[in-house]
Design a protein around this motif. Structure first.
Motif, PDB file in Angstrom:
ATOM      1  N   GLU A   1      -6.475  -3.641  -9.991  1.00  0.00           N
ATOM      2  CA  GLU A   1      -7.111  -4.968 -10.044  1.00  0.00           C
ATOM      3  C   GLU A   1      -6.375  -5.984  -9.169  1.00  0.00           C
ATOM      4  OE1 GLU A   1      -7.294  -6.040 -14.189  1.00  0.00           O
ATOM      5  OE2 GLU A   1      -8.677  -4.385 -14.574  1.00  0.00           O
ATOM      6  N   THR A   2      -5.067  -5.764  -8.983  1.00  0.00           N
ATOM      7  CA  THR A   2      -4.298  -6.730  -8.210  1.00  0.00           C
ATOM      8  C   THR A   2      -3.854  -6.167  -6.852  1.00  0.00           C
ATOM      9  OG1 THR A   2      -2.375  -6.008  -9.453  1.00  0.00           O
ATOM     10  CG2 THR A   2      -3.426  -8.061 -10.195  1.00  0.00           C
ATOM     11  N   ALA A   3      -4.420  -4.998  -6.507  1.00  0.00           N
ATOM     12  CA  ALA A   3      -4.053  -4.402  -5.204  1.00  0.00           C
ATOM     13  C   ALA A   3      -4.581  -5.277  -4.061  1.00  0.00           C
ATOM     14  CB  ALA A   3      -4.640  -3.001  -5.112  1.00  0.00           C
ATOM     15  N   ALA A   4      -3.842  -5.291  -2.965  1.00  0.00           N
ATOM     16  CA  ALA A   4      -4.222  -6.138  -1.828  1.00  0.00           C
ATOM     17  C   ALA A   4      -5.561  -5.683  -1.235  1.00  0.00           C
ATOM     18  CB  ALA A   4      -3.118  -6.086  -0.774  1.00  0.00           C
ATOM     19  N   GLU A   5      -5.755  -4.380  -1.175  1.00  0.00           N
ATOM     20  CA  GLU A   5      -6.974  -3.807  -0.581  1.00  0.00           C
ATOM     21  C   GLU A   5      -7.792  -3.119  -1.666  1.00  0.00           C
ATOM     22  OE1 GLU A   5      -7.798  -3.657   2.769  1.00  0.00           O
ATOM     23  OE2 GLU A   5      -6.120  -5.033   3.097  1.00  0.00           O
ATOM     24  N   PRO A   6      -9.132  -3.170  -1.600  1.00  0.00           N
ATOM     25  CA  PRO A   6      -9.923  -2.368  -2.541  1.00  0.00           C
ATOM     26  C   PRO A   6      -9.631  -0.885  -2.334  1.00  0.00           C
ATOM     27  CG  PRO A   6     -11.344  -3.777  -1.176  1.00  0.00           C
ATOM     28  CD  PRO A   6      -9.965  -3.914  -0.645  1.00  0.00           C
ATOM     29  N   LEU A   7      -9.722  -0.117  -3.416  1.00  0.00           N
ATOM     30  CA  LEU A   7      -9.402   1.312  -3.318  1.00  0.00           C
ATOM     31  C   LEU A   7     -10.453   2.059  -2.505  1.00  0.00           C
ATOM     32  CD1 LEU A   7      -8.422   2.090  -7.006  1.00  0.00           C
ATOM     33  CD2 LEU A   7      -6.983   1.252  -5.147  1.00  0.00           C
ATOM     34  N   ASP A   8     -10.019   3.196  -1.915  1.00  0.00           N
ATOM     35  CA  ASP A   8     -11.013   4.060  -1.268  1.00  0.00           C
ATOM     36  C   ASP A   8     -11.505   5.088  -2.292  1.00  0.00           C
ATOM     37  OD1 ASP A   8      -9.023   5.922  -1.493  1.00  0.00           O
ATOM     38  OD2 ASP A   8      -8.530   5.964   0.637  1.00  0.00           O
TER      39      ASP A   8
END
Ligand code: GRG
Length: 287
Positions: free
Chosen positions: A158-165
């Motif tokens: 939820e707080t990652a800089a990039e959306p997940l692949d």
């Protein structure tokens, strides 16, 4: 399949009720009971069918099915808490912390998890070696190597800089929801000391299809039918199979996974008809 599903639902409800009947009266027990009500009982059905396919009696598999549903209920209660997904509706009813309090919901979840392990010690399941093997597999599936790890990764995302692949989303799903599906599907093979691999293969594909269907329902399902309310999990920006692939490709992927799940059941022949139908059901359901 429907008749068997109804039987499993009734048997599991009775088994869970029996397991909680002797607990001291009060808010904690009431909240535990409340949290185990309703639900599709897909995981219990997997346990019961896996046991049947491997020659185990319903009476032996039932404590395992109840354990899986108690553990699942705990995971939902904790997932709904304000510190996690902060949902106020579950299975069409107020979530446990809304109905009672946060403290009671945390404790009810804790106690349901413990109850799940206690159920796996039931002598009706089989000899001590079998029960130990089940407890070992269950611990691996639901703890820091499985469901809890998946939940932690999901929260970090939820707080990652990039959306997940897509790969990362699959990795999280396999731990968060897939591991308990897998345990449920191989439980009967463990009980019979038989080869669990075909059922493991089935469950991996089924679990992923189930999650994709859940993501699709989040977008297309209406609140009254799904009993869901938009929580943090559904926040804009969070990668899901639908956001990554689009609705049509997500549906197509779920279809392919169901085909693979069905193919994995080949060694069981016609006896696996219920599990084949279940695989279709998970992507055709509307709740
Ligand atoms: C809090 C440690 C901890 C873990 C939570 C399983 C889980 C991990 C969270 C559930 C979040 C969620 C809604 C995931 C989507 C897929 C899923 C598991 C849906 C709920 O399962 P169903 O549809 O529920 O089988 P019922 O109500 O039918 O039992």
């Amino acid at each position: 399949m429907q008749a068997r599903f109804d039987d499993v639902k009734a048997m599991v409800a009775k088994s869970l009720e029996g397991a909680m009947a002797h607990l001291p009266k009060g808010e904690l027990t009431d909240a535990m009971r409340y949290a185990t009500l309703g639900g599709k009982r897909v995981r219990a059905f997997l346990v019961m069918e896996s046991a049947r396919l491997n020659g185990a009696e319903d009476s032996a598999a039932l404590p395992v099915a109840a354990a899986v549903e108690a553990l699942h209920a705990y995971s939902l209660v904790h997932d709904d808490l304000p510190a996690m997904d902060d949902d106020d509706l579950r299975r069409g009813m107020p979530t446990c912390h809304v109905q009672w309090s946060e403290a009671t919901a945390i404790l009810a979840g804790d106690a349901l998890q413990t109850l799940a392990f206690q159920l796996l010690t039931d002598e009706a399941i089989g000899d001590a070696e079998v029960r130990l093997a089940l407890i070992a597999a269950f611990s691996k599936a639901v703890g820091a190597q499985g469901m809890v790890r998946g939940q932690a990764l999901d929260i970090q995302a939820e707080t990652a800089a990039e959306p997940l692949d897509e790969k990362a989303v699959i990795r999280i799903q396999e731990a968060k929801t897939g591991a308990l599906f897998e345990f449920s599907a191989v439980a009967g093979a463990i009980m019979a000391k038989a080869d669990p691999e075909p059922l493991r293969d089935y469950a991996r594909n089924l679990g992923l299809a189930f999650q994709i269907a859940d993501d699709i329902l989040d977008v297309t399902g209406d609140e009254a039918a799904t009993g869901k309310r938009v929580g943090k999990d559904d926040a804009a920006g969070k990668a899901t199979f639908v956001s990554l692939l689009g609705l049509d490709a997500a549906r197509a992927k779920a279809e392919r996974l169901v085909d693979k799940a069905e193919a994995a059941l080949e060694p069981y022949g016609d006896a696996a008809g219920n599990l084949r139908e279940l695989a279709r059901f998970v992507i055709e359901r509307d709740t």
